[in-house]
Design a protein around this motif. Structure first.
Motif, PDB file in Angstrom:
ATOM      1  N   CYS A 177       0.834  -1.213   0.000  1.00  0.00           N
ATOM      2  CA  CYS A 177       0.000   0.000   0.000  1.00  0.00           C
ATOM      3  C   CYS A 177       0.863   1.255   0.000  1.00  0.00           C
ATOM      4  CB  CYS A 177      -0.935  -0.012   1.207  1.00  0.00           C
ATOM      5  SG  CYS A 177      -2.219  -1.272   1.138  1.00  0.00           S
ATOM      6  N   SER A 178       1.987   1.227   0.705  1.00  0.00           N
ATOM      7  CA  SER A 178       2.901   2.376   0.692  1.00  0.00           C
ATOM      8  C   SER A 178       3.435   2.631  -0.705  1.00  0.00           C
ATOM      9  CB  SER A 178       4.060   2.133   1.669  1.00  0.00           C
ATOM     10  OG  SER A 178       3.603   2.007   2.994  1.00  0.00           O
ATOM     11  N   LEU A 179       3.780   1.543  -1.411  1.00  0.00           N
ATOM     12  CA  LEU A 179       4.273   1.692  -2.779  1.00  0.00           C
ATOM     13  C   LEU A 179       3.182   2.235  -3.699  1.00  0.00           C
ATOM     14  CD1 LEU A 179       6.346  -1.598  -3.141  1.00  0.00           C
ATOM     15  CD2 LEU A 179       7.250   0.736  -3.076  1.00  0.00           C
ATOM     16  N   LEU A 180       1.960   1.769  -3.516  1.00  0.00           N
ATOM     17  CA  LEU A 180       0.861   2.245  -4.358  1.00  0.00           C
ATOM     18  C   LEU A 180       0.570   3.720  -4.092  1.00  0.00           C
ATOM     19  CD1 LEU A 180      -1.591  -0.808  -4.173  1.00  0.00           C
ATOM     20  CD2 LEU A 180      -0.051  -0.160  -6.051  1.00  0.00           C
ATOM     21  N   ILE A 181       0.563   4.121  -2.827  1.00  0.00           N
ATOM     22  CA  ILE A 181       0.330   5.535  -2.501  1.00  0.00           C
ATOM     23  C   ILE A 181       1.460   6.393  -3.059  1.00  0.00           C
ATOM     24  CG2 ILE A 181       0.150   7.194  -0.626  1.00  0.00           C
ATOM     25  CD1 ILE A 181      -2.335   5.564  -0.962  1.00  0.00           C
ATOM     26  N   ALA A 182       2.696   5.927  -2.918  1.00  0.00           N
ATOM     27  CA  ALA A 182       3.832   6.680  -3.470  1.00  0.00           C
ATOM     28  C   ALA A 182       3.725   6.797  -4.983  1.00  0.00           C
ATOM     29  CB  ALA A 182       5.142   6.006  -3.075  1.00  0.00           C
ATOM     30  N   GLY A 183       3.306   5.715  -5.635  1.00  0.00           N
ATOM     31  CA  GLY A 183       3.135   5.765  -7.088  1.00  0.00           C
ATOM     32  C   GLY A 183       2.048   6.727  -7.503  1.00  0.00           C
ATOM     33  N   LEU A 184       0.931   6.751  -6.743  1.00  0.00           N
ATOM     34  CA  LEU A 184      -0.161   7.662  -7.062  1.00  0.00           C
ATOM     35  C   LEU A 184       0.281   9.119  -6.932  1.00  0.00           C
ATOM     36  CD1 LEU A 184      -3.148   8.312  -7.644  1.00  0.00           C
ATOM     37  CD2 LEU A 184      -3.572   8.069  -5.176  1.00  0.00           C
ATOM     38  N   ILE A 185       0.939   9.445  -5.829  1.00  0.00           N
ATOM     39  CA  ILE A 185       1.380  10.826  -5.620  1.00  0.00           C
ATOM     40  C   ILE A 185       2.418  11.214  -6.666  1.00  0.00           C
ATOM     41  CG2 ILE A 185       2.530  12.387  -4.009  1.00  0.00           C
ATOM     42  CD1 ILE A 185       1.297  10.851  -1.728  1.00  0.00           C
ATOM     43  N   SER A 231      12.848   2.465   3.105  1.00  0.00           N
ATOM     44  CA  SER A 231      12.279   3.158   4.256  1.00  0.00           C
ATOM     45  C   SER A 231      11.436   2.225   5.108  1.00  0.00           C
ATOM     46  CB  SER A 231      11.438   4.357   3.782  1.00  0.00           C
ATOM     47  OG  SER A 231      12.246   5.314   3.142  1.00  0.00           O
ATOM     48  N   PHE A 232      10.550   1.429   4.478  1.00  0.00           N
ATOM     49  CA  PHE A 232       9.736   0.559   5.322  1.00  0.00           C
ATOM     50  C   PHE A 232      10.542  -0.624   5.844  1.00  0.00           C
ATOM     51  CE2 PHE A 232       8.247  -1.105   1.055  1.00  0.00           C
ATOM     52  CZ  PHE A 232       8.723  -2.405   1.170  1.00  0.00           C
ATOM     53  N   VAL A 233      11.610  -1.020   5.151  1.00  0.00           N
ATOM     54  CA  VAL A 233      12.483  -2.060   5.682  1.00  0.00           C
ATOM     55  C   VAL A 233      13.147  -1.585   6.968  1.00  0.00           C
ATOM     56  CG1 VAL A 233      14.655  -3.295   5.283  1.00  0.00           C
ATOM     57  CG2 VAL A 233      12.881  -3.308   3.535  1.00  0.00           C
ATOM     58  N   VAL A 234      13.643  -0.338   6.958  1.00  0.00           N
ATOM     59  CA  VAL A 234      14.280   0.216   8.152  1.00  0.00           C
ATOM     60  C   VAL A 234      13.293   0.244   9.311  1.00  0.00           C
ATOM     61  CG1 VAL A 234      15.245   2.327   9.162  1.00  0.00           C
ATOM     62  CG2 VAL A 234      15.972   1.578   6.902  1.00  0.00           C
ATOM     63  N   LEU A 237      15.199   9.682   7.740  1.00  0.00           N
ATOM     64  CA  LEU A 237      15.431  11.080   7.358  1.00  0.00           C
ATOM     65  C   LEU A 237      16.859  11.291   6.871  1.00  0.00           C
ATOM     66  CD1 LEU A 237      13.506  13.035  10.154  1.00  0.00           C
ATOM     67  CD2 LEU A 237      12.899  12.826   7.741  1.00  0.00           C
ATOM     68  N   VAL A 238      17.818  10.687   7.560  1.00  0.00           N
ATOM     69  CA  VAL A 238      19.212  10.831   7.135  1.00  0.00           C
ATOM     70  C   VAL A 238      19.423  10.202   5.766  1.00  0.00           C
ATOM     71  CG1 VAL A 238      21.578  10.117   7.631  1.00  0.00           C
ATOM     72  CG2 VAL A 238      20.137  10.993   9.467  1.00  0.00           C
ATOM     73  N   SER A 239      18.859   9.012   5.564  1.00  0.00           N
ATOM     74  CA  SER A 239      19.016   8.327   4.274  1.00  0.00           C
ATOM     75  C   SER A 239      18.394   9.125   3.138  1.00  0.00           C
ATOM     76  CB  SER A 239      18.369   6.942   4.360  1.00  0.00           C
ATOM     77  OG  SER A 239      18.403   6.294   3.114  1.00  0.00           O
ATOM     78  N   ASP A 240      17.173   9.622   3.356  1.00  0.00           N
ATOM     79  CA  ASP A 240      16.508  10.394   2.303  1.00  0.00           C
ATOM     80  C   ASP A 240      17.196  11.736   2.070  1.00  0.00           C
ATOM     81  OD1 ASP A 240      14.677   8.481   1.713  1.00  0.00           O
ATOM     82  OD2 ASP A 240      13.075   9.294   2.955  1.00  0.00           O
ATOM     83  N   THR A 241      17.735  12.334   3.106  1.00  0.00           N
ATOM     84  CA  THR A 241      18.458  13.596   2.932  1.00  0.00           C
ATOM     85  C   THR A 241      19.686  13.397   2.064  1.00  0.00           C
ATOM     86  OG1 THR A 241      17.695  14.414   5.080  1.00  0.00           O
ATOM     87  CG2 THR A 241      19.631  15.474   4.131  1.00  0.00           C
ATOM     88  N   VAL A 287       5.119   9.786   2.302  1.00  0.00           N
ATOM     89  CA  VAL A 287       4.394   8.519   2.424  1.00  0.00           C
ATOM     90  C   VAL A 287       4.731   7.826   3.740  1.00  0.00           C
ATOM     91  CG1 VAL A 287       4.129   6.215   1.429  1.00  0.00           C
ATOM     92  CG2 VAL A 287       4.153   8.214  -0.054  1.00  0.00           C
ATOM     93  N   VAL A 288       6.002   7.787   4.116  1.00  0.00           N
ATOM     94  CA  VAL A 288       6.395   7.101   5.344  1.00  0.00           C
ATOM     95  C   VAL A 288       5.771   7.763   6.570  1.00  0.00           C
ATOM     96  CG1 VAL A 288       8.358   6.587   6.848  1.00  0.00           C
ATOM     97  CG2 VAL A 288       8.519   6.151   4.399  1.00  0.00           C
ATOM     98  N   PHE A 289       5.769   9.100   6.602  1.00  0.00           N
ATOM     99  CA  PHE A 289       5.260   9.819   7.767  1.00  0.00           C
ATOM    100  C   PHE A 289       3.733   9.865   7.801  1.00  0.00           C
ATOM    101  CE2 PHE A 289       9.572  11.007   8.264  1.00  0.00           C
ATOM    102  CZ  PHE A 289       9.727  11.475   9.554  1.00  0.00           C
ATOM    103  N   LEU A 290       3.103   9.954   6.634  1.00  0.00           N
ATOM    104  CA  LEU A 290       1.655  10.132   6.605  1.00  0.00           C
ATOM    105  C   LEU A 290       0.878   8.851   6.311  1.00  0.00           C
ATOM    106  CD1 LEU A 290       1.276  13.562   4.744  1.00  0.00           C
ATOM    107  CD2 LEU A 290       1.501  13.101   7.197  1.00  0.00           C
ATOM    108  N   PHE A 291       1.577   7.782   5.937  1.00  0.00           N
ATOM    109  CA  PHE A 291       0.842   6.541   5.642  1.00  0.00           C
ATOM    110  C   PHE A 291       1.452   5.321   6.331  1.00  0.00           C
ATOM    111  CE2 PHE A 291      -0.087   2.726   3.185  1.00  0.00           C
ATOM    112  CZ  PHE A 291      -1.474   2.767   3.172  1.00  0.00           C
TER     113      PHE A 291
END
Length: 639
Positions: free
Chosen positions: A458-466, A500-503, A534-538, A572-576
Motif C-alpha cells: 500500500c505504501s508503494l501504491l500511494i507513493a506511485g499515485l502521488i 524506508s519501510f524495511v528500516v 530522514l538521514v538516508s533520504d536527505t 508517504v512514510v510519515f503520513l501513511f
C-alpha cells in the motif's frame, strides 16, 4: 504524584492530511475543467520526452564573438529568438531550455528535419534598413516597374495628392488611420531634441493637414484596410528587379514570422542576414501587418552599445533610448540625414509614399520588429524611439535592440533524432522494467514480512499515485517531460521507498525481540527508525540536487525524478506507513502476534514472548534436553 503524560499517537490525523494532499493535487490538475467530466481525460496526461515519443533534440554551445562565456541576459535573449524561430515553423510544442552557463537544449517534437537544425543553430542578426516599399496584408499584388514609379504628387492611384481631411490626421505612420489610434506608431528622434521634435505621430484627434485639399471629397486613408489593401506605398524604382519580383510574390499573414520565408526561397538565414543586399520581409508597421521591401543594412545590431526603456521626462510616456558606437553613429547619421532631407517634408504634408520612405525598419531574424519614422538628423549616435508605447512594448523593443542580434556563436554539439516507433519501444521497455521491479519488491515484502507486506504494498501504491499526480501537475504548469532517464529515476525510487519501510519494520521487530508489547514497540521502533529514514533520504536528495546542478542532458531528468520521489517517500512514510502500522497494531491479528502477521514473537526469538494465541500471556515451550538429562542423573531409579 501523577505520572508524566505521554502524547498518544493520532494516526487518523496523518491519514486525513494525506487525503487532503491527494485531493488538492487532483483539484490542481482538473483546474478549470473541474465541472466538465468529459474533458478530464485530457488533463491527466504525462508529457513525454523526445526519447519516449519522437522528434529532434539539438544541444548548442554558446559563446560570445570574442570567445568569452555569455551573460545570462544574452542567453535569455538567445532562448527567446530560437523559440520564435522554431515555433514559427508550426512546432508549437518546441522547447528551448538553457543548461548551465553556455548550453541550450532545443527539443522539437514530431518529425525532425535538417531545416530545424539550421534554424536553431544559426545566429540571429539585428539590422537597420530603410523601407523602400510597404503593402498591408492581403493578396499579392504586382507593383509597377521602376519606369512607372509614382509621381511626385505621391498619389499611387493617379488621383490628386492626398491630404488629410478634417477627420483624418496627416501623420507619421501611414498605417495609423487603419485603426484610428497612435498606439504603435513609432518615431525616432535625436536624444538631445526629443522634447522639441516635430509632433507628427498618428492620432485619432483628426487634426487637419497643412497641405491643400485636391478635392472636396475625403482624402484617402493614411493606410488601407488590411483586408482590402492592394496598393504598395514607397518607391519601386529604388528596388532592384529580383527583390521586386519577390515582393510581388510574397503574401504576409498576420503573426507569421517564419513560414513566409519559404515563399521567397529563404531556406536558410543567409539571404536576410546579408547586410549588403536588399531583402523582403514581413512585420508590423504601426499596428498593421504587411510586407516590406528593404534596402541594404546601413547599421547593424552589433553596433548598438545600449538600449534602455524608460519614461520620458517631458511626456511621461514610455520610450527606448538607443546608443550606437562610433561606426554605427556615423552610418546612422548619414542615413537619418538623407531620409530627413528627402522625405520628411512630404511625410509631413501627408504624402504616403514619402511617409514610407522616411521609415527605418529594424529587422531581427529577417522579420520587421519596428519601423519608426525619422524625425530629424541624428549625428551623435544617441536617439530616442517613441510611439505611445506601453511598458511591456518598450521593454520588448529594448531587449530586441540590446540583445536581438544574439552576439553569440552557436555550435551544435549533439543532434538526436528519434522515430515514433523507437520512442514507443523505449517507453514500453521502461514501463516493463518498472513493473518487474515493483513485482519483485512485492514478492519480497510478503515473503519476508508476511502480513506487514500489506503495508509495504500500500505504501508503494500511494507513493506511485502521488508521483503520477506530481508529474501530471508539472506537465500542466511547468512543461515537464518524462524521459527514459526519468523513468530510471522512478524505478530507483521503488528501492528508496522499500528501504524506508524495511528500516522501520526491522526496528519494530527488534523491539519485539526485546520483549516489548506491540503497541509500545510500534512507537519506540518508529523513534529509532525515523532518524535513520530522514538521514538516508536527505543524502539521496542532496545527491540528486548536486547531480541535477552539475549534469547536462538526460542525466538531469534522472536527478529530477530521483529528488522528487525522495521527497514523496518522506511524505508517504510519515503520513501513511507509520500511521497504518499504528492502526494495525490495535487489531487482534497483529496485536496477538499471529504467525502470519510478521510479528510473531516466537519466530522472532523474543526474550519474553507476549503472544497469547495459545494461552493468555504464555507460550508453549519445547522441553530443554539439557534439563532432562540432569534430572535423570539425579534420580537413576526413576522415582
Amino acid at each position: 504524584m501523577a505520572a508524566p503524560s505521554r502524547s498518544a499517537p493520532h494516526p487518523g490525523r496523518a491519514l486525513f492530511l494525506l487525503l487532503v494532499l491527494i485531493v488538492a493535487m487532483l483539484l490542481g490538475i482538473l483546474g478549470p475543467k473541474l465541472f466538465a467530466p468529459s474533458q478530464w481525460g485530457h488533463r491527466f496526461k504525462v508529457g513525454l520526452g523526445l526519447d519516449l515519443s519522437s522528434g529532434t533534440q539539438v544541444t548548442l554551445q554558446a559563446q560570445t564573438l570574442t570567445g568569452k562565456p555569455p551573460s545570462s541576459d544574452e542567453m535569455n535573449a538567445a532562448v527567446g529568438v530560437i523559440e520564435s524561430r522554431v515555433n514559427g515553423t508550426g512546432n508549437s510544442g518546441a522547447q528551448v531550455q538553457p543548461q548551465g552557463t553556455n548550453l541550450l537544449v532545443v527539443t522539437v517534437p514530431g518529425k525532425g528535419s535538417q531545416q530545424t537544425i539550421q534554424l536553431v543553430s544559426s545566429t540571429a542578426l539585428l539590422m537597420f534598413r530603410q523601407v523602400l516599399l510597404w503593402q498591408g496584408s492581403g493578396a499579392a499584388t504586382t507593383v509597377p516597374s521602376a519606369n512607372a514609379s509614382p509621381s511626385a504628387s505621391g498619389s499611387p492611384t493617379g488621383s490628386a495628392t492626398p491630404s488629410a481631411s478634417p477627420t483624418s490626421s496627416a501623420t507619421a505612420s501611414p498605417t495609423a488611420s487603419a485603426t484610428g489610434t497612435a498606439k504603435t506608431s513609432a518615431k525616432i528622434v535625436p536624444a538631445a531634441s526629443a522634447s522639441s521634435s516635430p509632433s507628427a505621430t498618428a492620432s485619432a484627434s483628426g487634426s487637419a493637414s497643412a497641405s491643400p485639399s485636391a478635392s472636396p471629397s475625403a482624402s484617402p486613408s493614411a493606410s488601407p484596410s488590411p483586408s482590402t489593401s492592394s496598393t504598395a506605398f514607397g518607391n519601386p524604382s529604388l528596388v532592384n528587379k529580383n527583390v521586386l519580383a519577390l515582393f510581388n510574390k510574397l503574401v504576409c499573414k498576420p503573426g507569421d514570422t517564419q513560414a513566409w520565408k519559404s515563399q521567397v526561397g529563404y531556406q536558410n538565414t543567409t539571404p536576410y542576414n546579408n547586410p549588403d543586399v536588399q531583402v523582403v520581409a514581413c512585420g508590423n508597421n504601426g499596428g498593421q501587418w504587411g510586407k516590406f521591401a528593404l534596402d541594404v543594412a546601413k547599421v547593424q545590431g552589433t553596433q548598438v552599445t545600449s538600449a534602455t526603456a524608460g519614461l520620458s521626462t517631458t511626456s511621461n510616456q514610455w520610450q527606448v533610448n538607443l546608443s550606437l558606437n562610433g561606426a554605427g553613429a556615423s552610418a546612422f547619421s548619414t542615413l537619418t540625414s538623407r531620409l530627413y532631407s528627402n522625405y520628411y517634408a512630404g511625410y509631413q504634408a501627408g504624402d504616403q509614399n514619402d511617409a514610407i520612405l522616411n521609415q527605418v525598419a529594424i529587422t531581427l531574424d529577417g522579420n520587421v520588429v519596428s519601423s519608426p519614422q525619422i524625425q530629424g538628423a541624428i549625428p551623435g549616435g544617441n536617439a530616442q524611439i517613441t510611439g505611445n508605447f506601453t511598458q511591456a512594448e518598450a521593454t520588448q523593443l529594448q531587449n530586441e535592440l540590446k540583445f536581438g542580434s544574439v552576439p553569440l556563436d552557436l555550435k551544435t554539439l549533439f543532434v538526436t533524432s528519434v522515430s515514433a516507433q523507437v520512442g514507443r519501444n523505449q517507453l514500453d521497455a521502461g514501463l516493463i522494467a518498472a513493473a518487474i521491479g515493483l513485482f519483485l519488491v512485492v514478492v519480497y515484502a510478503f515473503f519476508y514480512y508476511r502480513g506487514l507486506g500489506i503495508v509495504s504494498v500500500c505504501s508503494l501504491l500511494i507513493a506511485g499515485l502521488i508521483t503520477y499526480l506530481a508529474v501530471v501537475l508539472l506537465t500542466l504548469y511547468q512543461n515537464f517531460t518524462l524521459e527514459l532517464a526519468g523513468i530510471a529515476g522512478l524505478i530507483v525510487a521503488i528501492g528508496i521507498t522499500a528501504d524506508s519501510f524495511v528500516v522501520y519494520f526491522e526496528r519494530l521487530r527488534d523491539e519485539v525481540r526485546e520483549g516489548k508489547q506491540l503497541r509500545p514497540a510500534v512507537e519506540s521502533g518508529w523513534k529509532r527508525a525515523r532518524r535513520t529514514i530522514l538521514v538516508s533520504d536527505t543524502v539521496s536528495f542532496l545527491a540528486a540536487l548536486l547531480l541535477y546542478y552539475f549534469a547536462i542532458g538526460e542525466v538531469k531528468g534522472f536527478a529530477y525524478t530521483l529528488g522528487l520521489t525522495t521527497i514523496i517517500d518522506i511524505v508517504v512514510v510519515f503520513l501513511f506507513t507509520k500511521p497504518m502500522v499504528t492502526l494495525l497494531a490495535r487489531t487482534r491479528f497483529f496485536g496477538n502476534g499471529h504467525p502470519m502477521s510478521g510479528l510473531d514473537p516466537v519466530r522472532l526469538g523474543a526474550k519474553t514472548p507476549w503472544r497469547s494465541s495459545v494461552r493468555r500471556n504464555q507460550v508453549r515451550r519445547r522441553p530443554d534436553p539439557a534439563a532432562r538429562t540432569t534430572a535423570s542423573s539425579q534420580d537413576p531409579g526413576g522415582s
